[in-house]
Scaffold this motif. Sequence first.
Motif, mmCIF file in Angstrom:
data_model
loop_
_atom_site.group_PDB
_atom_site.id
_atom_site.type_symbol
_atom_site.label_atom_id
_atom_site.label_comp_id
_atom_site.label_asym_id
_atom_site.label_seq_id
_atom_site.Cartn_x
_atom_site.Cartn_y
_atom_site.Cartn_z
ATOM 1 N N VAL A 1 0.844 -1.193 0.000
ATOM 2 C CA VAL A 1 0.000 0.000 0.000
ATOM 3 C C VAL A 1 0.882 1.248 0.000
ATOM 4 C CG1 VAL A 1 -1.948 -1.118 1.162
ATOM 5 C CG2 VAL A 1 -0.199 0.052 2.528
ATOM 6 N N ALA A 2 0.317 2.333 -0.498
ATOM 7 C CA ALA A 2 1.016 3.625 -0.509
ATOM 8 C C ALA A 2 -0.017 4.732 -0.450
ATOM 9 C CB ALA A 2 1.856 3.765 -1.770
ATOM 10 N N TRP A 3 0.181 5.700 0.433
ATOM 11 C CA TRP A 3 -0.668 6.891 0.493
ATOM 12 C C TRP A 3 -0.110 7.928 -0.461
ATOM 13 C CZ3 TRP A 3 -5.235 7.135 2.768
ATOM 14 C CH2 TRP A 3 -5.534 6.230 3.794
ATOM 15 N N ILE A 4 -0.986 8.561 -1.240
ATOM 16 C CA ILE A 4 -0.544 9.638 -2.123
ATOM 17 C C ILE A 4 -1.469 10.829 -1.931
ATOM 18 C CG2 ILE A 4 0.480 8.080 -3.814
ATOM 19 C CD1 ILE A 4 -1.883 8.681 -5.640
ATOM 20 N N TYR A 5 -0.923 12.007 -2.145
ATOM 21 C CA TYR A 5 -1.714 13.231 -2.049
ATOM 22 C C TYR A 5 -2.679 13.290 -3.223
ATOM 23 C CZ TYR A 5 1.763 14.708 1.358
ATOM 24 O OH TYR A 5 2.592 14.782 2.458
ATOM 25 N N ASP A 6 -3.905 13.737 -2.948
ATOM 26 C CA ASP A 6 -4.873 13.888 -4.032
ATOM 27 C C ASP A 6 -4.362 14.857 -5.101
ATOM 28 O OD1 ASP A 6 -6.468 12.160 -2.613
ATOM 29 O OD2 ASP A 6 -8.076 13.599 -2.220
ATOM 30 N N GLY B 1 0.319 -0.995 -12.123
ATOM 31 C CA GLY B 1 -0.732 -1.891 -11.651
ATOM 32 C C GLY B 1 -1.322 -1.564 -10.289
ATOM 33 N N TRP B 2 -0.931 -0.448 -9.689
ATOM 34 C CA TRP B 2 -1.500 -0.046 -8.407
ATOM 35 C C TRP B 2 -2.871 0.580 -8.648
ATOM 36 C CZ3 TRP B 2 1.431 0.474 -3.559
ATOM 37 C CH2 TRP B 2 2.711 -0.096 -3.635
ATOM 38 N N GLU B 3 -3.804 0.332 -7.704
ATOM 39 C CA GLU B 3 -5.169 0.848 -7.822
ATOM 40 C C GLU B 3 -5.622 1.425 -6.491
ATOM 41 O OE1 GLU B 3 -7.183 -2.807 -8.795
ATOM 42 O OE2 GLU B 3 -7.081 -2.348 -10.936
ATOM 43 N N HIS C 1 -3.101 0.359 -3.683
ATOM 44 C CA HIS C 1 -2.572 -0.957 -3.308
ATOM 45 C C HIS C 1 -2.262 -1.756 -4.569
ATOM 46 C CE1 HIS C 1 -6.778 -2.161 -4.017
ATOM 47 N NE2 HIS C 1 -6.243 -3.317 -4.345
ATOM 48 N N THR C 2 -1.462 -2.772 -4.367
ATOM 49 C CA THR C 2 -1.163 -3.714 -5.436
ATOM 50 C C THR C 2 -0.971 -5.084 -4.806
ATOM 51 O OG1 THR C 2 0.172 -4.118 -7.420
ATOM 52 C CG2 THR C 2 1.361 -3.421 -5.441
#
Length: 193
Positions: free
Chosen positions: A139-144, A157-159, A180-181
């Motif tokens: 998992v990875a958090w990203i800024y909107d 392939g991350w969603e 996540h992937t």
Amino acid sequence: MALGYVRPARPEDAGEIARIQLATWRTAYRRVLPQRALDRLDEAWLAAQWTEAITASPSPRHRVLVAVEQADEAYTVGFAASGPADEQALAPDEAPLGADVAAFTDLLVEPRWGRRGHGSRLLAACVDLWREDGFSTAVAWIYDGDPATQKFLASAGWEPDGAARALDVDDQLIAQHRLHTYFSPPSVAPRTK
């Protein structure tokens, strides 16, 4: 394609990692994070935090990697940090994630070295290590407000997994969503007698 490679970070890399983090945040996140928060970031403090992450990681599954560009000289151009998903990987009121879930804390390539394959090499090296460590999900958090990272991870392939949160940065709420992937751990070869 640039000539480059990824290797585990060493204590002497901490200063360069801090410099890259500061330069990247001040460039890539200048429209996402409050300017006063970016102005207050201290490179020496960041370097001390990275030294600790490299030399005193909480577990062998916590890793810091650096991307190096090979030219006339070798230049550290990016880094990635990850480990088992902990409370920082959770959405508000979310139950802990499983022991098979890895989490990115950082994946940054200094903007002037972007689009040369360094981010892809860092990501591939992380996935290889995650597989070795028995993870099957990351998992990875990203800024909107960070479409570049969204696009980069989506191309691998991350969603979105539906989790969202807002960080309070200088009394300003900064929205994030989690990606996540899934990947399969390495297959175990049958033992021979």
